[in-house]
Design an enzyme around this catalytic site. Structure first.
Site, PDB file in Angstrom:
ATOM      1  N   CYS A   1       0.817  -1.228   0.000  1.00 22.50           N
ATOM      2  CA  CYS A   1       0.000   0.000   0.000  1.00 22.50           C
ATOM      3  C   CYS A   1       0.844   1.269   0.000  1.00 22.50           C
ATOM      4  CB  CYS A   1      -0.957  -0.016   1.178  1.00 22.50           C
ATOM      5  SG  CYS A   1      -2.159  -1.351   1.044  1.00 22.50           S
TER       6      CYS A   1
ATOM      7  N   ASN B   1     -10.136  -0.343  -0.710  1.00 25.45           N
ATOM      8  CA  ASN B   1      -8.673  -0.250  -0.682  1.00 25.45           C
ATOM      9  C   ASN B   1      -8.105  -0.855  -1.975  1.00 25.45           C
ATOM     10  OD1 ASN B   1      -5.937  -0.485  -0.256  1.00 25.45           O
ATOM     11  ND2 ASN B   1      -6.100  -1.450   1.767  1.00 25.45           N
TER      12      ASN B   1
ATOM     13  N   HIS C   1      -3.395   7.048   2.159  1.00 29.73           N
ATOM     14  CA  HIS C   1      -3.784   5.761   1.582  1.00 29.73           C
ATOM     15  C   HIS C   1      -5.156   5.384   2.143  1.00 29.73           C
ATOM     16  CE1 HIS C   1      -4.040   1.673   0.447  1.00 29.73           C
ATOM     17  NE2 HIS C   1      -3.877   1.227   1.679  1.00 29.73           N
TER      18      HIS C   1
HETATM   19  C1  COA Z   1      -9.986  -5.251   9.219  1.00 32.44           C
HETATM   20  C2  COA Z   1     -10.690  -4.217  10.075  1.00 32.44           C
HETATM   21  C3  COA Z   1     -11.702  -3.456   9.268  1.00 32.44           C
HETATM   22  C4  COA Z   1     -11.449  -4.940  11.169  1.00 32.44           C
HETATM   23  O1  COA Z   1     -12.063  -4.009  12.012  1.00 32.44           O
HETATM   24  P1  COA Z   1     -11.947  -4.159  13.595  1.00 32.44           P
HETATM   25  O2  COA Z   1     -12.757  -3.097  14.178  1.00 32.44           O
HETATM   26  O3  COA Z   1     -10.468  -4.173  13.925  1.00 32.44           O
HETATM   27  O4  COA Z   1     -12.629  -5.533  13.826  1.00 32.44           O
HETATM   28  P2  COA Z   1     -12.037  -6.813  14.569  1.00 32.44           P
HETATM   29  O5  COA Z   1     -10.932  -7.422  13.767  1.00 32.44           O
HETATM   30  O6  COA Z   1     -11.743  -6.407  15.944  1.00 32.44           O
HETATM   31  O7  COA Z   1     -13.283  -7.750  14.506  1.00 32.44           O
HETATM   32  C5  COA Z   1     -14.464  -7.459  15.231  1.00 32.44           C
HETATM   33  C6  COA Z   1     -15.486  -8.562  14.962  1.00 32.44           C
HETATM   34  O8  COA Z   1     -16.058  -8.367  13.662  1.00 32.44           O
HETATM   35  C7  COA Z   1     -15.996  -9.594  12.948  1.00 32.44           C
HETATM   36  N1  COA Z   1     -15.859  -9.327  11.523  1.00 32.44           N
HETATM   37  C8  COA Z   1     -14.728  -9.271  10.795  1.00 32.44           C
HETATM   38  N2  COA Z   1     -15.019  -9.026   9.506  1.00 32.44           N
HETATM   39  C9  COA Z   1     -16.362  -8.903   9.436  1.00 32.44           C
HETATM   40  C10 COA Z   1     -17.252  -8.642   8.396  1.00 32.44           C
HETATM   41  N3  COA Z   1     -16.830  -8.434   7.137  1.00 32.44           N
HETATM   42  N4  COA Z   1     -18.561  -8.576   8.658  1.00 32.44           N
HETATM   43  C11 COA Z   1     -19.017  -8.772   9.892  1.00 32.44           C
HETATM   44  N5  COA Z   1     -18.218  -9.039  10.945  1.00 32.44           N
HETATM   45  C12 COA Z   1     -16.901  -9.098  10.711  1.00 32.44           C
HETATM   46  C13 COA Z   1     -14.803 -10.311  13.518  1.00 32.44           C
HETATM   47  O9  COA Z   1     -14.915 -11.686  13.268  1.00 32.44           O
HETATM   48  C14 COA Z   1     -14.891  -9.965  14.960  1.00 32.44           C
HETATM   49  O10 COA Z   1     -15.825 -10.814  15.566  1.00 32.44           O
HETATM   50  P3  COA Z   1     -15.504 -11.490  17.001  1.00 32.44           P
HETATM   51  O11 COA Z   1     -15.333 -10.323  17.926  1.00 32.44           O
HETATM   52  O12 COA Z   1     -16.725 -12.306  17.233  1.00 32.44           O
HETATM   53  O13 COA Z   1     -14.264 -12.259  16.776  1.00 32.44           O
HETATM   54  C15 COA Z   1      -9.655  -3.240  10.691  1.00 32.44           C
HETATM   55  O14 COA Z   1      -8.918  -3.888  11.675  1.00 32.44           O
HETATM   56  C16 COA Z   1      -8.727  -2.651   9.687  1.00 32.44           C
HETATM   57  O15 COA Z   1      -9.138  -1.907   8.810  1.00 32.44           O
HETATM   58  N6  COA Z   1      -7.430  -2.919   9.830  1.00 32.44           N
HETATM   59  C17 COA Z   1      -6.418  -2.356   8.952  1.00 32.44           C
HETATM   60  C18 COA Z   1      -6.555  -2.970   7.603  1.00 32.44           C
HETATM   61  C19 COA Z   1      -5.645  -2.350   6.605  1.00 32.44           C
HETATM   62  O16 COA Z   1      -5.468  -1.166   6.611  1.00 32.44           O
HETATM   63  N7  COA Z   1      -5.123  -3.170   5.704  1.00 32.44           N
HETATM   64  C20 COA Z   1      -4.450  -2.767   4.532  1.00 32.44           C
HETATM   65  C21 COA Z   1      -3.025  -2.443   4.698  1.00 32.44           C
HETATM   66  S1  COA Z   1      -2.778  -0.788   4.971  1.00 32.44           S
END
Ligand code: COA
Length: 336
Positions: free
Chosen positions: A118, A289, A259
């Site tokens: 990214c 993204n 980004h």
């Molecule tokens: C991936 C991301 C959106 C997840 O959001 P989050 O608030 O951290 O959510 P969590 O990982 O804590 O998950 C919370 C819950 O939602 C659930 N969940 C994950 N994806 C889901 C989806 N698409 N729909 C519904 N629920 C979902 C998880 O299973 C988890 O459930 P649990 O608590 O029962 O285990 C976030 O962490 C993120 O954006 N991270 C950075 C990603 C990124 O930038 N990547 C690219 C490189 S720069």
């Protein structure tokens, strides 16, 4: 400018290209256990564009590059360098850069693909800038292009809702004497972060085999919560560092183009740097993204909307797998 810099380099054209197919959060509800509210609340994404099967990264890269060259008034033979940041190249080799160079007819260009996930676009922009500043080339293309759908695991709701396909491109060229363009950058890598975001197979560590396919190792693996924390800290720190180095404060920035990985990450960085909503580019709601394409396509959108004007101060910042991250400070020079 440093002592060895002979010229200034600036962006003179932008372009973008996205597939026509719009995939909404509701469409994804039919594929994995998720819902529109969760995706919007946790990521800010409402829809993304995905390529039809069989469309490689070069296709939208070529279209975005043509637009950028038209805006810059750059003929194919004037391009001396092409840098293509991508994690979804057409093939392992030859480089996607070579495929794009041939299609564009840029007979006088050399170039290469660059892997910084990214952060690919901001890293590639600096390599192009350096070639222009030394006088080695006059005009360069930087083309971020991705078909993330080819490495998204459509059985993994943690990742498949986050990404999209598309391309963005810029022309970087020598500025007239005395005109400021790309001013400075701060870049970092920390390989300790590799374990949080990676695609395990397809390289020499785990070459493709029936086993790697069966174990779904050709897809993105991510620990989202960890990446989130580092991304906020990394982009805010790099942005503040590049501004401070030039005695600048957030209020002097016309547009901050981060980004686009998660709206909550962008908002957290915005708060730490002290920027208003009007100063912050947001395109993630429509495109998701798109990895190396988020920043150049956002620049194109804000240029076309008339938000960016010659002389505006712009800050770019990115964070990605590696970990890789950084920030770029520049004067807007399209139409200058
Ligand atoms: C991936 C991301 C959106 C997840 O959001 P989050 O608030 O951290 O959510 P969590 O990982 O804590 O998950 C919370 C819950 O939602 C659930 N969940 C994950 N994806 C889901 C989806 N698409 N729909 C519904 N629920 C979902 C998880 O299973 C988890 O459930 P649990 O608590 O029962 O285990 C976030 O962490 C993120 O954006 N991270 C950075 C990603 C990124 O930038 N990547 C690219 C490189 S720069």
């Amino acid at each position: 400018m440093t002592a060895r810099t002979l010229f200034s380099a600036g962006i003179t054209g932008t372009g973008m290209s996205f597939p026509e197919k719009v995939v909404t959060n509701h469409d994804l509800e039919a594929i994995v256990e998720t819902n529109d509210e969760w995706i919007i609340e946790r990521t800010g994404i409402k829809e993304r564009r995905l390529c039809e099967p069989g469309v490689p990264a070069s296709v939208h890269g070529i279209l975005a590059a043509r637009q950028a060259m038209a805006m810059a008034g750059a003929a194919p033979e004037e391009i001396g360098l092409i840098v293509v940041p991508t994690v979804t190249p057409d093939m392992m080799f030859p480089s996607t850069c070579c495929i794009i160079q041939d299609a564009l007819g840029c007979k006088n260009a050399w170039g290469y693909d660059l892997v910084a996930a990214c952060s690919g676009f901001i890293f590639a922009l600096q390599t192009a800038r350096a070639q222009v500043e030394t006088g080695a080339v006059r005009k360069a293309l930087v083309i971020g292009t991705e078909v993330m759908s080819t490495i998204m695991d459509m059985q993994d709701r943690n990742t498949c809702v986050l990404f999209g396909d598309g391309a963005g491109a810029v022309v970087v060229e020598r500025m007239p004497t005395g005109q400021e363009g790309i001013i400075d950058h701060v870049h970092y890598i920390d390989g300790d972060g590799a374990r949080f975001l990676y695609m395990p197979a397809g390289g020499s560590l785990h070459p493709a085999s029936a086993e790697t396919v069966a174990k779904r190792m050709h897809y993105i693996h991510q620990e989202g919560r960890e990446v989130f924390k580092y991304a906020v800290k990394g982009m805010a720190g790099a942005t503040r560092a590049v501004l401070e180095r030039h005695g600048l404060t957030g209020d002097q920035v016309k547009l901050f183009v981060a980004h686009q990985a998660n709206l909550r990450i962008i908002e957290a960085v915005q708060k730490r740097v002290g920027l208003s909503d009007a100063q912050v580019a947001v395109t993630i709601d429509r495109y998701g993204n798109t990895t190396s394409a988020t920043i150049p396509s956002a620049l194109h959108i804000y240029q076309e909307q008339g938000v960016l004007q010659p002389g505006d101060l712009v800050v770019l910042s990115a964070f990605g797998a590696g970990f890789t991250w950084g920030a770029t400070l520049l004067r807007w020079t399209v139409g200058a």
